[in-house]
Design a protein around this motif. Structure first.
Motif, PDB file in Angstrom:
ATOM      1  N   THR A  11     -62.686   0.400 -46.948  1.00 54.96           N
ATOM      2  CA  THR A  11     -63.964   1.425 -46.342  1.00 54.96           C
ATOM      3  C   THR A  11     -65.331   1.075 -46.651  1.00 54.96           C
ATOM      4  OG1 THR A  11     -64.658   4.066 -46.544  1.00 54.96           O
ATOM      5  CG2 THR A  11     -64.196   2.651 -48.326  1.00 54.96           C
ATOM      6  N   ILE A  13     -67.312   3.738 -45.364  1.00 51.27           N
ATOM      7  CA  ILE A  13     -67.585   5.263 -45.186  1.00 51.27           C
ATOM      8  C   ILE A  13     -67.851   5.564 -46.369  1.00 51.27           C
ATOM      9  CG2 ILE A  13     -67.057   8.025 -45.487  1.00 51.27           C
ATOM     10  CD1 ILE A  13     -64.656   6.429 -44.053  1.00 51.27           C
ATOM     11  N   ARG A  24     -72.458   5.746 -46.269  1.00 58.39           N
ATOM     12  CA  ARG A  24     -72.998   5.117 -45.354  1.00 58.39           C
ATOM     13  C   ARG A  24     -74.314   4.596 -45.970  1.00 58.39           C
ATOM     14  NH1 ARG A  24     -68.364   4.146 -42.095  1.00 58.39           N
ATOM     15  NH2 ARG A  24     -67.758   5.731 -41.168  1.00 58.39           N
TER      16      ARG A  24
ATOM     17  N   ARG B  78     -55.017   9.482 -45.992  1.00 58.96           N
ATOM     18  CA  ARG B  78     -54.938   8.222 -45.376  1.00 58.96           C
ATOM     19  C   ARG B  78     -53.492   7.470 -45.539  1.00 58.96           C
ATOM     20  NH1 ARG B  78     -58.952   3.951 -45.319  1.00 58.96           N
ATOM     21  NH2 ARG B  78     -61.095   4.423 -45.146  1.00 58.96           N
ATOM     22  N   HIS B 230     -62.132   9.464 -43.270  1.00 55.19           N
ATOM     23  CA  HIS B 230     -61.087   8.321 -43.614  1.00 55.19           C
ATOM     24  C   HIS B 230     -59.624   8.377 -42.381  1.00 55.19           C
ATOM     25  CE1 HIS B 230     -62.780   7.832 -47.383  1.00 55.19           C
ATOM     26  NE2 HIS B 230     -63.179   9.019 -46.962  1.00 55.19           N
ATOM     27  N   GLU B 233     -60.621   6.513 -39.941  1.00 60.47           N
ATOM     28  CA  GLU B 233     -61.103   4.845 -40.717  1.00 60.47           C
ATOM     29  C   GLU B 233     -59.634   3.536 -40.466  1.00 60.47           C
ATOM     30  OE1 GLU B 233     -63.807   2.995 -43.155  1.00 60.47           O
ATOM     31  OE2 GLU B 233     -62.439   3.382 -43.867  1.00 60.47           O
ATOM     32  N   GLU B 234     -58.623   5.110 -41.389  1.00 61.10           N
ATOM     33  CA  GLU B 234     -57.436   4.396 -41.823  1.00 61.10           C
ATOM     34  C   GLU B 234     -56.522   3.953 -40.234  1.00 61.10           C
ATOM     35  OE1 GLU B 234     -56.687   3.463 -44.379  1.00 61.10           O
ATOM     36  OE2 GLU B 234     -53.482   3.473 -43.833  1.00 61.10           O
ATOM     37  N   THR B 236     -57.495   3.316 -37.203  1.00 61.16           N
ATOM     38  CA  THR B 236     -58.367   2.113 -36.982  1.00 61.16           C
ATOM     39  C   THR B 236     -58.258   0.947 -37.394  1.00 61.16           C
ATOM     40  OG1 THR B 236     -60.365   3.193 -36.063  1.00 61.16           O
ATOM     41  CG2 THR B 236     -61.010   1.177 -35.811  1.00 61.16           C
ATOM     42  N   ARG B 237     -58.434   1.040 -38.531  1.00 63.32           N
ATOM     43  CA  ARG B 237     -58.965  -1.017 -39.430  1.00 63.32           C
ATOM     44  C   ARG B 237     -57.546  -1.607 -39.928  1.00 63.32           C
ATOM     45  NH1 ARG B 237     -64.091  -1.142 -43.531  1.00 63.32           N
ATOM     46  NH2 ARG B 237     -62.709  -3.050 -43.924  1.00 63.32           N
TER      47      ARG B 237
END
Lengths: 272, 272, 272, 272
Positions: A11, A13, A24, B78, B230, B233-234, B236-237
């Motif tokens: 992550t 974040i 961040r 997630r 979260h 991000e999950e 996307t990554r």
């Protein structure tokens, strides 16, 4: 990471250890008391603190969109609460109800982006591309996300959000595209179809640098405040177990005797 | 309302018509751009705008509690996202996971209120009541909500929140009770057990005039920001479908060959 | 497991590897086509296949409790669907709404267990203990979970479930306790208060060997069928965005002009 | 209904009054004890009782797909439970996690329908259309829903479900299309890519007369059993608050010292 495990989190974040929580790159305790929640929203989702103007505009949207009296999600929360759901469960139900037809700032944003790409691809001005897209959607009988609001027709939130966006100098290409699409509706539909609240979030949000799904997140975060309030009020004021306007639902052959609810499936029958 | 219907909403939160959305008496467009989201939080949940100090303290808590890296709810989000849940569904899953062991500012607040009532009932000072309650909970082997954090031991958020509460003049009876309980743990447990983040929300929140469930709401609202981040991000990554650290789970008779996962139910058997 | 990790699963329910999925020791492919879903329900939750009688009674309850027209959870699902929630999100909302006041077979089961324990502790017959507990709950103005149904008064499902339980020889101590409590209501309340559907699940379920929370699970599993049906019907038949019976909610000073909805918060006011 | 209200339910699923609950025309008490839950599944969702073969095949799928050890939804449920979520809230979280990448019988079903339509439109045999579609999806780098399972490669459930479908005479056009697509993968990808569990639900389900979304419902209903079991086991066996494999997450500049978790966002920085 050569041996990646399904339960390994990667992550950008935040991280924490025993002594610190760092978001961040900033220690959360330094942020606390020194930035607004709206600025924190931008930091957590976009990775950087916003400019003062984008921070103020984010704050304005979070306030503007937090509460809308009865909507699908507040009604969802109230029914879930009436079944005895705890606050977390009831709010979860309401958030689940913020689907593609509700708080849908991401879908108009995607449409505005597509208009911009269309202009570039076809060598059109944004206004020309906007007019073309409106006409084509009409032809395909596709609904324009971010336009029209059944409860308001002309959504009162739009004027305030666009006015603030102009004042703060946030307004850019995508507010322009949205306004051009609104203008184009007059020709295409024979009457003006107004940008609604989520539609104004969509265009202002793009001009603030947010991605479409981050605007959906903005709606979810601020609307969760409303969902909490409606759940707590329902639990406090009402007696539980809301269900239907009448417990005796209409039988197929006796439509006259009943209230608004209506069953129109098969008439009485038996296994034998 | 003599003929109350299950679907009639009665609310003191907001109303709207075609032209206006009015929250607790204020036109939402007047609020927009003029109050902070933290002040709006207070207005929507408590019905009135806060004092400047309570507004600032609310903002500080919303920032402080929004993001905590990996916690039960961010992990929930997630996994749900890895199953292909849309943002609203994934965040709903995470909010559902903010149960009685997570973000539990309401439970310490209830406990602090009970200490206060105990003092009044038994004619004790707050410090005396706090010490008694800590000792009694220990005896009943009851966990003290709002104290201790397994990941931090001494939660770093507490110092910052109590410092700000002191600075802003928010600190009152309930911060005093919480501090007295923390002091009392030294005698009762032989070591200091620290107020954690939700515990500091609980006592500061009471001194700000919030009710316990409104503090749970405060946690849910700000943490929903983290849940959105979260999930995005999950999505996307990562590639989807997180499940277990090893797809080959341990068979009962072959414990040596495997990773951390572990099945300890019945050995292989057959219907016949 | 000395070095237990937060992400290490320890489970007695099932394991799988590349070639097999094994549930409570049985290969899932052997179960498939050879046991009923009701038997599988018992196997997954209780770890063993049921006797034929318990299997048949489980099936009967799963059928009996699956659908109840409009209830808090089906209404929750419909509002969430009207906001554009996908099927998984909408059903999640409905399941969240199956809280402590809805489908609450676990709570009557806990009460019946407590009556049994009371009989043992105080040297009473079950009937005597049942009568005592009913009288005491009345005195404390506590609602008896599993008794009375606002929509039915005398819930029609109860007679069928208890009849089947008698026929199959499942009926035992806890059905007896439930019936004794129902009998006792006549004296205590001056009128008979009937065991409702979840109440009959509670007592029959205990006599089948289920634990209270497993009965809540039974309700959730079968009712999820209804929730799917209502979500799909709502998405198919309706146009989206249900909210309130009237979009123009009542203004405080103009109560006469409106439908059933009602705002009773502060009258119009301004920040200045 | 000329004056349709947002809260008027119109439904063909069920109705009830004080004395009866009637599902698709059948009194629920007559169904109870006389039909299987699988038959009830068909009745509630499709409006009619199934043929015996479709009833048996539905039952087989409900058993086959109920439990799969650790998957995104069971992990979701466990994390939510570890946060203290009640059973309804935890299962809701898990159901929310059954998104488009999980239990996705509807998406392969849609694809099989599209292959059939393609054959008709282009005057191809089903095998020809299947081969064409596989090749085209490969070219567009589109994943084929219902094929391949990362944990199994060749999903063991498929063989059992297709075998039963053949035995019961359920197999028809869509199982044929799915098999033709599987055959075609050998040419297109140079290796066989196997139909997975949800893929076999998709083709068998269409041959049973279900619509795609009804197959997603079938998955949700039976998998909710697993979700209940994992929530109850988590609440019983574990201590709460699962979060990450290590509470000290990796700092950017000190990657050596840590476990599998990994932060790769900005390095430490300050507001000033």
């Amino acid at each position: 990471m050569t041996d990646k495990k399904p339960f390994a989190w990667e992550t950008a974040i935040a991280w924490k250890n025993k002594d610190r929580i760092v978001v961040r790159g900033y220690d959360v305790n330094e942020l606390t008391g020194n930035i607004s929640f709206a600025e924190h929203f931008h930091l957590v989702l976009r990775g950087e603190l916003p400019t003062p103007e984008v921070g103020r505009m984010t704050e304005a949207i979070l306030v503007n969109m937090a509460e809308h009296a009865m909507s699908p999600s507040s009604a969802t929360v109230r029914f879930a609460t009436s079944g005895g759901a705890e606050l977390n469960a009831a709010v979860a139900a309401g958030v689940a109800g913020i689907g593609r037809l509700h708080g849908t700032a991401d879908r108009p944003a995607e449409m505005f982006l597509a208009v911009g790409e269309r202009a570039e691809r076809d060598g059109l001005s944004d206004r020309e591309a906007a007019a073309k897209v409106v006409a084509e959607m009409r032809e395909r009988r596709e609904r324009m996300p971010g336009f029209h609001h059944a409860q308001h027709i002309r959504d009162p939130r739009t004027a305030r959000l666009l006015e603030l966006s102009d004042e703060l100098g946030v307004t850019g290409r995508y507010v322009g595209i949205a306004r051009a699409m609104e203008d184009a509706t007059e020709d295409v539909f024979g009457r003006r179809i107004w940008i609604n609240g989520p539609g104004s979030m969509g265009c202002v949000g793009l001009d603030m640098g947010y991605e479409p799904l981050q605007l959906k997140a903005m709606f979810i975060v601020c609307r969760s405040l409303s969902l909490c309030a409606h759940s707590i009020e329902e639990a406090t004021r009402e007696k539980g177990w809301r269900a239907s306007t009448n417990s005796d639902m209409v039988q197929p052959l006796d439509l006259s005797m009943q209230g608004p609810d209506h069953y129109d499936g098969p008439a009485d029958r038996s296994l034998t």
